[in-house]
Design a protein around this motif. Structure first.
Motif, PDB file in Angstrom:
ATOM      1  N   UNK A 183       0.819  -1.209   0.000  1.00  0.00           N
ATOM      2  CA  UNK A 183       0.000   0.000   0.000  1.00  0.00           C
ATOM      3  C   UNK A 183       0.845   1.247   0.000  1.00  0.00           C
ATOM      4  N   UNK A 184       1.898   1.202   0.772  1.00  0.00           N
ATOM      5  CA  UNK A 184       2.775   2.370   0.826  1.00  0.00           C
ATOM      6  C   UNK A 184       3.327   2.684  -0.552  1.00  0.00           C
ATOM      7  N   UNK A 185       3.760   1.617  -1.239  1.00  0.00           N
ATOM      8  CA  UNK A 185       4.347   1.825  -2.560  1.00  0.00           C
ATOM      9  C   UNK A 185       3.343   2.407  -3.542  1.00  0.00           C
ATOM     10  N   UNK A 186       2.179   1.765  -3.571  1.00  0.00           N
ATOM     11  CA  UNK A 186       1.220   2.159  -4.596  1.00  0.00           C
ATOM     12  C   UNK A 186       0.792   3.598  -4.414  1.00  0.00           C
ATOM     13  N   UNK A 187       0.690   4.023  -3.179  1.00  0.00           N
ATOM     14  CA  UNK A 187       0.257   5.401  -2.969  1.00  0.00           C
ATOM     15  C   UNK A 187       1.407   6.360  -3.183  1.00  0.00           C
ATOM     16  N   UNK A 188       2.606   5.927  -2.834  1.00  0.00           N
ATOM     17  CA  UNK A 188       3.720   6.865  -2.918  1.00  0.00           C
ATOM     18  C   UNK A 188       4.128   7.170  -4.347  1.00  0.00           C
ATOM     19  N   UNK A 189       3.767   6.319  -5.288  1.00  0.00           N
ATOM     20  CA  UNK A 189       4.290   6.533  -6.643  1.00  0.00           C
ATOM     21  C   UNK A 189       3.694   7.733  -7.372  1.00  0.00           C
ATOM     22  N   UNK A 190       2.383   7.866  -7.486  1.00  0.00           N
ATOM     23  CA  UNK A 190       1.900   9.001  -8.282  1.00  0.00           C
ATOM     24  C   UNK A 190       1.959  10.326  -7.551  1.00  0.00           C
ATOM     25  N   UNK A 191       2.188  10.283  -6.253  1.00  0.00           N
ATOM     26  CA  UNK A 191       2.106  11.552  -5.512  1.00  0.00           C
ATOM     27  C   UNK A 191       3.179  12.554  -5.928  1.00  0.00           C
ATOM     28  N   UNK A 192       4.433  12.164  -6.106  1.00  0.00           N
ATOM     29  CA  UNK A 192       5.419  13.180  -6.506  1.00  0.00           C
ATOM     30  C   UNK A 192       5.079  13.851  -7.819  1.00  0.00           C
ATOM     31  N   UNK A 193       4.450  13.104  -8.719  1.00  0.00           N
ATOM     32  CA  UNK A 193       4.079  13.725  -9.989  1.00  0.00           C
ATOM     33  C   UNK A 193       3.090  14.848  -9.751  1.00  0.00           C
ATOM     34  N   UNK A 194       2.106  14.552  -8.912  1.00  0.00           N
ATOM     35  CA  UNK A 194       1.101  15.569  -8.641  1.00  0.00           C
ATOM     36  C   UNK A 194       1.742  16.771  -7.962  1.00  0.00           C
ATOM     37  N   UNK A 195       2.649  16.489  -7.037  1.00  0.00           N
ATOM     38  CA  UNK A 195       3.276  17.590  -6.307  1.00  0.00           C
ATOM     39  C   UNK A 195       4.106  18.454  -7.237  1.00  0.00           C
ATOM     40  N   UNK A 196       4.852  17.803  -8.111  1.00  0.00           N
ATOM     41  CA  UNK A 196       5.695  18.608  -8.998  1.00  0.00           C
ATOM     42  C   UNK A 196       4.828  19.420  -9.942  1.00  0.00           C
ATOM     43  N   UNK A 197       3.738  18.845 -10.373  1.00  0.00           N
ATOM     44  CA  UNK A 197       2.827  19.609 -11.213  1.00  0.00           C
ATOM     45  C   UNK A 197       2.331  20.845 -10.492  1.00  0.00           C
ATOM     46  N   UNK A 198       1.938  20.647  -9.267  1.00  0.00           N
ATOM     47  CA  UNK A 198       1.424  21.773  -8.500  1.00  0.00           C
ATOM     48  C   UNK A 198       2.463  22.879  -8.399  1.00  0.00           C
ATOM     49  N   UNK A 199       3.672  22.490  -8.099  1.00  0.00           N
ATOM     50  CA  UNK A 199       4.683  23.536  -7.915  1.00  0.00           C
ATOM     51  C   UNK A 199       4.994  24.229  -9.231  1.00  0.00           C
ATOM     52  N   UNK A 200       4.978  23.467 -10.306  1.00  0.00           N
ATOM     53  CA  UNK A 200       5.254  24.103 -11.599  1.00  0.00           C
ATOM     54  C   UNK A 200       4.177  25.121 -11.932  1.00  0.00           C
ATOM     55  N   UNK A 201       2.934  24.689 -11.741  1.00  0.00           N
ATOM     56  CA  UNK A 201       1.849  25.597 -12.076  1.00  0.00           C
ATOM     57  C   UNK A 201       1.849  26.798 -11.146  1.00  0.00           C
ATOM     58  N   UNK A 202       2.149  26.547  -9.946  1.00  0.00           N
ATOM     59  CA  UNK A 202       2.149  27.650  -8.995  1.00  0.00           C
ATOM     60  C   UNK A 202       3.183  28.684  -9.389  1.00  0.00           C
ATOM     61  N   UNK A 203       4.336  28.197  -9.805  1.00  0.00           N
ATOM     62  CA  UNK A 203       5.361  29.152 -10.173  1.00  0.00           C
ATOM     63  C   UNK A 203       5.058  29.856 -11.477  1.00  0.00           C
ATOM     64  N   UNK A 204       4.353  29.223 -12.324  1.00  0.00           N
ATOM     65  CA  UNK A 204       4.037  29.890 -13.580  1.00  0.00           C
ATOM     66  C   UNK A 204       2.763  30.704 -13.492  1.00  0.00           C
ATOM     67  N   UNK A 205       2.137  30.726 -12.366  1.00  0.00           N
ATOM     68  CA  UNK A 205       0.918  31.498 -12.161  1.00  0.00           C
ATOM     69  C   UNK A 205      -0.159  31.136 -13.137  1.00  0.00           C
ATOM     70  N   UNK A 206      -0.214  29.861 -13.449  1.00  0.00           N
ATOM     71  CA  UNK A 206      -1.309  29.279 -14.199  1.00  0.00           C
ATOM     72  C   UNK A 206      -1.813  30.137 -15.359  1.00  0.00           C
ATOM     73  N   UNK A 207      -0.903  30.448 -16.291  1.00  0.00           N
ATOM     74  CA  UNK A 207      -1.418  31.084 -17.480  1.00  0.00           C
ATOM     75  C   UNK A 207      -1.969  30.019 -18.402  1.00  0.00           C
ATOM     76  N   UNK A 208      -2.644  30.449 -19.383  1.00  0.00           N
ATOM     77  CA  UNK A 208      -3.220  29.457 -20.298  1.00  0.00           C
ATOM     78  C   UNK A 208      -2.143  29.018 -21.265  1.00  0.00           C
ATOM     79  N   UNK A 209      -1.117  28.301 -20.739  1.00  0.00           N
ATOM     80  CA  UNK A 209       0.003  27.902 -21.583  1.00  0.00           C
ATOM     81  C   UNK A 209      -0.442  26.945 -22.668  1.00  0.00           C
ATOM     82  N   UNK A 210      -1.184  25.965 -22.231  1.00  0.00           N
ATOM     83  CA  UNK A 210      -1.430  24.871 -23.175  1.00  0.00           C
ATOM     84  C   UNK A 210      -2.178  25.352 -24.401  1.00  0.00           C
TER      85      UNK A 210
END
Lengths: 226, 634
Positions: free
Chosen positions: B390-417
């Motif tokens: 359980x620890x493994x399965x939960x720990x795997x996708x979390x860093x991706x989500x966290x890094x996404x959050x920090x990236x978006x936060x730093x870019x101030x969520x413009x409509x990049x895409x």
């Protein structure tokens, strides 16, 4: 199929258990690495300038210019068929030049080893640009004779004609019909096949071309290309 | 034409000898090189650093500064070299572009200085190779955002004549613009907080009478709570209506997430008002009150971080989905295993597989309530495996989500895409234009050739002819090659307009006259006759048309933006009565012609006769490089 599947399974099982089959797997990867090295090591250095000067009718400077262009596009010194097709297709953006490039490649690759080296390239060009009319016609006959048996049959000519028409592409005026290559082949055979035996031999070909003014004139067209 | 293959043009021309015996027509004359000079080295002095290259290398790209005659402006007679007062480091990449055909972007270089150098030397950035293009675009985007940030800070001075509605909308979206907006912002925030606290306090048991058990405050002080609720809902309703009024696009506003939250927050109150009389549905009514908690989401208008969190979750939908999926799989597997493992033991809590789900979830998330524990040894073994995995399965996708959050936060969520997609399309479009440039260039020069002949016949002035002699030697040789191919096969290259025009006319002929199409007879006979007769046949469709609203049945209209450095087609013989901007474009692949009215307008008086008499004039526009918007409607 089965054996390859089994091999794949074994490899995967071995990967799960650490350091059991490590050595065997690395041996296999080593073989493929050697293969790759061999492929990339196919480098060809042409013979010296003096020899090429003797064998062809180009001057030293012309050979230099030719080699620089050749090496730029093919750093390894040989052209394989795919690169050849790529290069030739860039001159005909509207159509599909790959079939004709294939025939051209076979015509240049005189020793049929699957790659055109600089010597092959320069020999071919020497005939085309500096050769006598006889030699040029000989070269053209060789191009049309796909299986190199000394006769041009209607099927071979049809293949060549289709390849030429493919280079025109779709957007032509008048609109390209399906029978256009075939009609063209008929005309060609009517002109060239003197004894109506269904094939064109080298003598018939050269004879007929020498009697045709248009063809003679167009053979001289590219004298000053280099 | 790409760089290196320019060197292979002599080969391609020599190989054209293979077509000669097959051709039935005489070949065109080869272009002669006037002053054929041997290839020479030229020296480019860029701020003191000397670069040397062959002249032919630079001639590969004739539409850049170094490849054209523009470099003569920089020629220094005394030192016999070309001097450029620019950055030598960036010049290295630019010269490599000529040599290899690929433009690379060096990472250490500042993006704006690189752009300036590219602009100076006349190279479009879109041809940066794929290896460096991502990096280039990223840096460019960051730079643009930085510039936009700076601009927005200075944008406080608003336009003097914004309507009341626009001011209101601006006040709502950006509370720092005026004091009123700020007041409004804080008031609504306060009332949201009040409403949420009320909902919470309502359920607290407060003060009990001795003979009753604890009563929640909501039931004790019903009136007070009801008044509070009413006040909050009124404020929220007023706010929602004001926003709805001020929104520039009401439909879009009503579809947005925030407004849905607003509606969901205040609706239960109104439904409750309507339904208090009916006892049966009071149960449902109670459930509705749960939705009042959505009011807390209204805080996301007040907090940037909440919005970013929401956007992150939306953008990480795939990772979240993967997390959910893998968890579900693991839960089912382990629940099954635990159920069968514990089946044997007496008084086991694992009564069924769904009952084991609860155990699995609690164990995998390392909660371990202890309400269900395995008793058998097998159960304990599998239980421990379950908690480890359980620890493994939960720990795997979390860093991706966290890094996404920090990236978006730093870019101030413009409509990049959204912007990136548009840019990608634009890039591909430009590359495609430059690729079709060769075929267009050939057609262009053909028209110019015919134009020259026409000018010859009418004996007009010389300077118009000179205008067209700007194609380089390389290009003219390439065009000669294509011309030879045309003569060999006895067909001509045309561009897509004409091709589709021909398709259309061919199909129309079959439709109207059922006579053998004239185009097939044009094959081996002289092309002149076929053209003239084709021109006459083109009138047929016009006369065969039934009158009717000419534009009423036009369905599609495509705006066509051309780089019109080519004169319009009316002067060339092969185009006849066509104006591409009014030509109808049919999709030739669909073979069907309905009874829609298709009109091919013949432009009055500008169609030349078959042999080129008559001044080809007012439509001869030697526009150099201006873009013309042509509208073609179907």
């Amino acid at each position: 199929h089965d054996s390859s599947n089994k091999r794949g399974l074994k490899a995967q099982l071995r990967k799960l258990i650490p350091c059991s089959g490590g050595r065997r797997a690395s041996a296999r990867t080593q073989n493929s690495v050697e293969d790759e090295l061999e492929l990339s090591a196919v480098r060809h250095r042409p013979e010296g300038l003096e020899q090429l000067e003797a064998q062809t009718r180009f001057t030293r400077k012309e050979l230099q210019v030719l080699y620089r262009g050749f090496k730029n596009e093919c750093p390894s010194g040989v052209v394989n068929e795919d690169t050849f097709k790529d290069i030739y297709s860039q001159f005909f953006p509207q159509g599909d030049a790959s079939t004709y490039a294939h025939f051209l490649f076979n015509a240049f690759d005189t020793d049929h080893n699957g790659s055109v080296s600089f010597e092959d390239f320069v020999m071919g060009l020497s005939i085309l640009l500096r050769g006598s009319v006889q030699e040029k016609l000989n070269w053209a006959f060789n191009l049309y004779d796909i299986n190199k048996d000394g006769y041009i049959t209607k099927e071979e000519m049809l293949d060549i004609m289709k390849a030429i028409y493919d280079m025109m592409g779709k957007c032509t005026y008048p609109i390209l019909k399906e029978e256009a290559p075939r009609q063209h082949v008929e005309i060609f055979f009517q002109k060239m096949d003197k004894n109506k035996d269904g094939v064109v031999t080298i003598d018939e070909f050269i004879d007929c071309c020498q009697n045709d003014e248009n063809i003679m004139r167009s053979m001289q067209l590219f004298e000053n290309v280099i | 034409m790409a760089a290196g293959v320019a060197a292979w043009l002599p080969f391609a021309r020599a190989a054209a000898i293979g077509w000669m015996p097959v051709a039935n027509l005489p070949m065109p004359v080869a272009p002669t090189e006037k002053n054929k000079r041997q290839d020479e080295l030229i020296v480019l002095n860029v701020s003191g650093r000397r670069f040397q290259t062959w002249r032919n290398t630079l001639d590969r790209y004739p539409d850049t500064l170094l490849g054209s005659s523009e470099k003569e402006f920089f020629y220094d007679e005394e030192t016999k070299e070309y001097f450029f007062d620019r950055d030598p480091d960036v010049f290295r990449s630019i010269l490599n572009f000529y040599r290899t055909g690929k433009l690379h972007y060096p990472r250490y270089e500042c993006i704006s200085s690189y752009d300036e150098e590219l602009a100076f030397f006349g190279i479009i950035p879109e041809i940066i190779g794929d290896c460096c293009y991502e990096e280039y675009k990223d840096r460019k985007r960051e730079n643009a955002e930085r510039l936009m940030d700076d601009q927005e800070d200075n944008k406080d001075s608003k336009l003097p004549n914004m309507t009341f509605r626009e001011t209101m909308w601006r006040a709502f979206e950006n509370p720092h613009t005026s004091t009123m907006a700020l007041v409004f912002y804080y008031v609504t925030g306060f009332f949201i907080a009040v409403s949420v606290i009320t909902n919470v306090v309502e359920t607290v048991p407060c003060g009990s009478s001795p003979n009753q058990k604890d009563v929640p405050c909501g039931e004790r002080y019903t009136v007070a709570f009801f008044c509070m609720d009413t006040a909050c809902v009124m404020i929220f309703t007023v706010e929602y209506l004001l926003r709805l009024f001020a929104a520039p696009s009401r439909y879009r506003f009503m579809r947005s997430v925030m407004s849905i939250i607003d509606v969901v927050a205040i609706l239960p109150y109104y439904i409750g008002l309507v339904m208090t009389n009916n006892e049966d549905v009071s149960g449902a009514f109670v459930t509705l009150r749960v939705f009042r908690v959505f009011r807390i989401f209204k805080f996301s208008r007040h907090s940037q971080g909440l919005r970013i969190l929401g956007y992150t979750l939306k953008s990480c939908a795939s990772e979240l989905g993967f997390l959910l999926f893998s968890l579900t799989m693991a839960i089912i597997i382990f629940a099954t295993v635990m159920f069968y493992a514990e089946k044997g033991s007496t008084s086991s809590k694992f009564t069924s597989i769904p009952a084991s789900f609860w155990y699995t979830i609690v164990t995998m998330t390392t909660l371990g309530y202890g309400d269900m524990v395995p008793k058998t040894i097998a159960g304990k073994i599998f239980g421990s495996i379950c908690s480890l995995s359980g620890v493994l399965v939960i720990a795997l996708p979390v860093p991706v989500i966290v890094s996404n959050f920090s990236r978006i936060y730093h870019q101030n969520q413009r409509a990049d895409k959204r912007r990136a997609q548009k840019v990608q399309k634009a890039r591909l479009a430009r590359i495609r234009i430059s690729k079709t440039g060769t075929s267009n260039a050939f057609l262009h020069s053909k028209r110019n050739g015919l134009l020259n002949e026409a000018l010859d016949l009418t004996g007009s002035t010389e300077d118009e002819r000179h205008h067209n002699k700007t194609t380089s030697l390389l290009e003219s040789q390439h065009h000669h090659l294509l011309h030879c191919l045309e003569k060999t096969t006895n067909h001509e290259f045309v561009d897509e307009h004409l091709y589709e025009q021909n398709c259309l006319e061919g199909a129309l002929q079959n439709y109207t006259s059922r006579s053998p199409s004239l185009s097939s007879s044009g094959g081996l006979t002289g092309t002149c006759c076929s053209r003239r007769s084709r021109r006459k046949s083109a009138h047929l469709p016009n006369s065969a048309m039934s009158p009717g609203p000419p534009h009423g049945l036009q369905e599609l209209s495509a705006v066509h933006i051309h780089r019109s450095d080519r004169p319009p087609l009316s002067t060339s013989r092969s185009s006849l009565n066509l104006m591409p901007d009014e030509a109808m474009r049919l999709n030739c692949k669909s073979g069907q012609i309905t009874t829609a009215i298709i009109s091919i307008p013949t432009p009055p008086g500008t169609t030349p006769e078959g042999d080129g008499h008559g001044p080809p004039s007012p439509s001869v526009q030697t526009t150099a490089g201006s873009s013309v918007v042509k509208v073609s409607a179907l």
